[in-house]
Design a protein around this motif. Structure first.
Motif, mmCIF file in Angstrom:
data_model
loop_
_atom_site.group_PDB
_atom_site.id
_atom_site.type_symbol
_atom_site.label_atom_id
_atom_site.label_comp_id
_atom_site.label_asym_id
_atom_site.label_seq_id
_atom_site.Cartn_x
_atom_site.Cartn_y
_atom_site.Cartn_z
ATOM 1 N N ILE A 94 0.875 -1.172 0.000
ATOM 2 C CA ILE A 94 0.000 0.000 0.000
ATOM 3 C C ILE A 94 0.912 1.221 0.000
ATOM 4 C CG2 ILE A 94 -1.740 1.281 1.309
ATOM 5 C CD1 ILE A 94 -2.780 -1.456 2.316
ATOM 6 N N ASP A 95 0.951 1.898 -1.128
ATOM 7 C CA ASP A 95 1.953 2.946 -1.348
ATOM 8 C C ASP A 95 1.936 4.037 -0.290
ATOM 9 O OD1 ASP A 95 2.951 1.696 -3.608
ATOM 10 O OD2 ASP A 95 1.627 2.774 -4.974
ATOM 11 N N GLU A 96 0.741 4.489 0.121
ATOM 12 C CA GLU A 96 0.693 5.600 1.070
ATOM 13 C C GLU A 96 1.275 5.199 2.429
ATOM 14 O OE1 GLU A 96 -3.680 6.136 2.766
ATOM 15 O OE2 GLU A 96 -3.733 5.608 0.655
ATOM 16 N N THR A 97 1.108 3.925 2.812
ATOM 17 C CA THR A 97 1.693 3.472 4.071
ATOM 18 C C THR A 97 3.202 3.378 3.951
ATOM 19 O OG1 THR A 97 -0.314 2.188 4.523
ATOM 20 C CG2 THR A 97 1.619 1.692 5.863
ATOM 21 N N VAL A 98 3.676 2.895 2.815
ATOM 22 C CA VAL A 98 5.120 2.833 2.583
ATOM 23 C C VAL A 98 5.729 4.233 2.671
ATOM 24 C CG1 VAL A 98 6.890 2.373 0.831
ATOM 25 C CG2 VAL A 98 5.063 0.699 1.244
ATOM 26 N N GLU A 181 -11.419 -4.225 16.535
ATOM 27 C CA GLU A 181 -11.197 -4.984 17.773
ATOM 28 C C GLU A 181 -9.721 -5.017 18.159
ATOM 29 O OE1 GLU A 181 -11.593 -8.221 14.492
ATOM 30 O OE2 GLU A 181 -12.359 -6.210 14.903
ATOM 31 N N ASN A 182 -8.836 -4.987 17.161
ATOM 32 C CA ASN A 182 -7.401 -4.988 17.456
ATOM 33 C C ASN A 182 -6.944 -3.637 17.996
ATOM 34 O OD1 ASN A 182 -7.331 -7.604 16.544
ATOM 35 N ND2 ASN A 182 -6.464 -7.116 14.556
ATOM 36 N N VAL A 183 -7.535 -2.575 17.463
ATOM 37 C CA VAL A 183 -7.220 -1.228 17.961
ATOM 38 C C VAL A 183 -7.761 -1.057 19.381
ATOM 39 C CG1 VAL A 183 -7.692 1.235 17.617
ATOM 40 C CG2 VAL A 183 -7.053 -0.207 15.674
ATOM 41 N N ALA A 184 -8.984 -1.514 19.625
ATOM 42 C CA ALA A 184 -9.567 -1.409 20.966
ATOM 43 C C ALA A 184 -8.715 -2.163 21.987
ATOM 44 C CB ALA A 184 -11.000 -1.951 20.956
ATOM 45 N N ALA A 185 -8.235 -3.340 21.604
ATOM 46 C CA ALA A 185 -7.397 -4.126 22.518
ATOM 47 C C ALA A 185 -6.065 -3.434 22.776
ATOM 48 C CB ALA A 185 -7.173 -5.520 21.938
ATOM 49 N N ALA A 186 -5.510 -2.797 21.749
ATOM 50 C CA ALA A 186 -4.255 -2.065 21.915
ATOM 51 C C ALA A 186 -4.436 -0.900 22.876
ATOM 52 C CB ALA A 186 -3.753 -1.569 20.557
ATOM 53 N N ARG A 187 -5.542 -0.179 22.732
ATOM 54 C CA ARG A 187 -5.826 0.942 23.645
ATOM 55 C C ARG A 187 -6.004 0.437 25.071
ATOM 56 N NH1 ARG A 187 -10.171 3.757 19.570
ATOM 57 N NH2 ARG A 187 -8.678 4.977 18.327
ATOM 58 N N GLU A 188 -6.700 -0.681 25.199
ATOM 59 C CA GLU A 188 -6.896 -1.277 26.534
ATOM 60 C C GLU A 188 -5.551 -1.641 27.154
ATOM 61 O OE1 GLU A 188 -9.225 -2.607 29.741
ATOM 62 O OE2 GLU A 188 -9.892 -1.530 27.948
ATOM 63 N N PHE A 189 -4.630 -2.091 26.329
ATOM 64 C CA PHE A 189 -3.286 -2.446 26.798
ATOM 65 C C PHE A 189 -2.488 -1.208 27.213
ATOM 66 C CE2 PHE A 189 1.231 -3.389 25.883
ATOM 67 C CZ PHE A 189 1.423 -4.423 26.783
ATOM 68 N N GLY A 190 -2.826 -0.074 26.604
ATOM 69 C CA GLY A 190 -2.139 1.165 26.966
ATOM 70 C C GLY A 190 -1.384 1.833 25.837
ATOM 71 N N TRP A 191 -1.413 1.205 24.637
ATOM 72 C CA TRP A 191 -0.796 1.839 23.478
ATOM 73 C C TRP A 191 -1.686 2.975 22.973
ATOM 74 C CZ3 TRP A 191 0.917 -2.755 19.807
ATOM 75 C CH2 TRP A 191 2.011 -3.422 20.389
ATOM 76 N N ASP A 192 -1.085 3.923 22.282
ATOM 77 C CA ASP A 192 -1.809 4.968 21.582
ATOM 78 C C ASP A 192 -2.153 4.390 20.212
ATOM 79 O OD1 ASP A 192 -2.869 7.303 20.640
ATOM 80 O OD2 ASP A 192 -0.980 8.419 20.580
ATOM 81 N N ALA A 193 -3.426 4.086 19.992
ATOM 82 C CA ALA A 193 -3.794 3.317 18.797
ATOM 83 C C ALA A 193 -4.907 3.982 18.020
ATOM 84 C CB ALA A 193 -4.225 1.907 19.200
ATOM 85 N N GLU A 194 -4.886 3.781 16.706
ATOM 86 C CA GLU A 194 -5.963 4.312 15.861
ATOM 87 C C GLU A 194 -6.279 3.340 14.737
ATOM 88 O OE1 GLU A 194 -4.038 7.368 12.712
ATOM 89 O OE2 GLU A 194 -3.784 8.005 14.802
ATOM 90 N N VAL A 195 -7.524 3.380 14.308
ATOM 91 C CA VAL A 195 -7.963 2.530 13.200
ATOM 92 C C VAL A 195 -7.388 3.092 11.906
ATOM 93 C CG1 VAL A 195 -9.934 1.641 11.896
ATOM 94 C CG2 VAL A 195 -10.066 1.852 14.391
ATOM 95 N N PHE A 196 -6.794 2.217 11.110
ATOM 96 C CA PHE A 196 -6.208 2.634 9.847
ATOM 97 C C PHE A 196 -7.288 2.938 8.827
ATOM 98 C CE2 PHE A 196 -4.750 1.519 5.534
ATOM 99 C CZ PHE A 196 -3.659 2.366 5.423
ATOM 100 N N SER A 197 -7.114 4.040 8.124
ATOM 101 C CA SER A 197 -7.995 4.337 7.001
ATOM 102 C C SER A 197 -7.153 4.934 5.888
ATOM 103 C CB SER A 197 -9.110 5.307 7.396
ATOM 104 O OG SER A 197 -8.568 6.533 7.834
ATOM 105 N N ARG A 198 -7.508 4.639 4.677
ATOM 106 C CA ARG A 198 -6.755 5.141 3.524
ATOM 107 C C ARG A 198 -7.150 6.555 3.183
ATOM 108 N NH1 ARG A 198 -5.427 0.535 -0.907
ATOM 109 N NH2 ARG A 198 -5.437 -1.276 0.448
ATOM 110 N N GLY A 199 -6.164 7.320 2.779
ATOM 111 C CA GLY A 199 -6.412 8.650 2.245
ATOM 112 C C GLY A 199 -6.774 9.681 3.272
#
Length: 199
Positions: A94-98, A181-199
């Motif tokens: 995914i070019d924008e992520t790269v 669900e993976n982002v929610a679990a990361a936040r629960e763990f204490g990481w600063d997390a966000e759902v990925f979206s393109r553009g």
């Protein structure tokens, strides 16, 4: 966004566009299978889960998928012939992520990829030419546990600390994933997390 010590990216759907279905329609047409059958077979939990928790290799998973397909198409040679395409299809970047990863790295930040993956992921990163984008691979196949289990995040965090050679506060880690669900679990763990979206 404030600077973080570690930037962690999910692989599929974030760094790599990997829709197994990209190769599947031609395989299904050749074998006379209904649409979606290959993916449904490959991702059956009894086949997938042992693979992404390190109890079965990618090659063993591939063989098991072929055997399962042979229950429907009892011609092993034909199944293997057409499933070779599935095995060789390892997605596209995914070019924008790269671009974002390259910007982070040029600014001196540490970057990691965190995936519910197989033991073949290191070779897949090489095939895609993106190994250079990461300081480390955080792989469920190595941890024996998958996202969104809290133990997966704990294992990933320990791996980041081992790489950096110091204790890292949980909020020093930024994470993105395309699954809520993976982002929610990361936040629960204490990481600063966000759902990925393109553009």
């Amino acid at each position: 966004m404030r600077d973080h010590t570690a930037y962690v990216f999910d692989l599929d759907g974030v760094v790599r566009d990997f829709t197994p279905g990209d190769a599947d329609p031609g395989i299904e047409a050749a074998l006379g299978l209904p649409a979606g059958h290959v993916a449904a077979t490959a991702f059956r939990s009894e086949l997938l889960l042992p693979t992404i928790t390190g109890r079965r290799t990618f090659d063993e998973w591939y063989a098991a998928i072929c055997v399962a397909l042979e229950d429907v198409v009892p011609e092993p040679a034909r199944v293997r012939e057409h499933m070779t395409r599935w095995r060789e299809h390892r997605g596209s970047v995914i070019d924008e992520t790269v671009e974002r990863l390259e910007a982070l790295r040029s600014a001196g930040h540490r970057t990691y990829v965190f995936t519910n993956g197989t033991d073949y992921v290191p070779q897949e990163l090489e095939l895609l030419g993106i190994t250079r984008l990461f300081d480390g691979l955080l792989n469920s196949a190595d941890f024996g546990v998958v996202k969104p289990d809290p133990l997966a995040y704990a294992a990933a965090h320990r791996a980041i600390e081992a790489d950096l050679g110091r204790v890292v506060a949980r909020d020093e880690v930024w994470f993105t994933d395309d699954r809520d669900e993976n982002v929610a679990a990361a936040r629960e763990f204490g990481w600063d997390a966000e759902v990925f979206s393109r553009g």
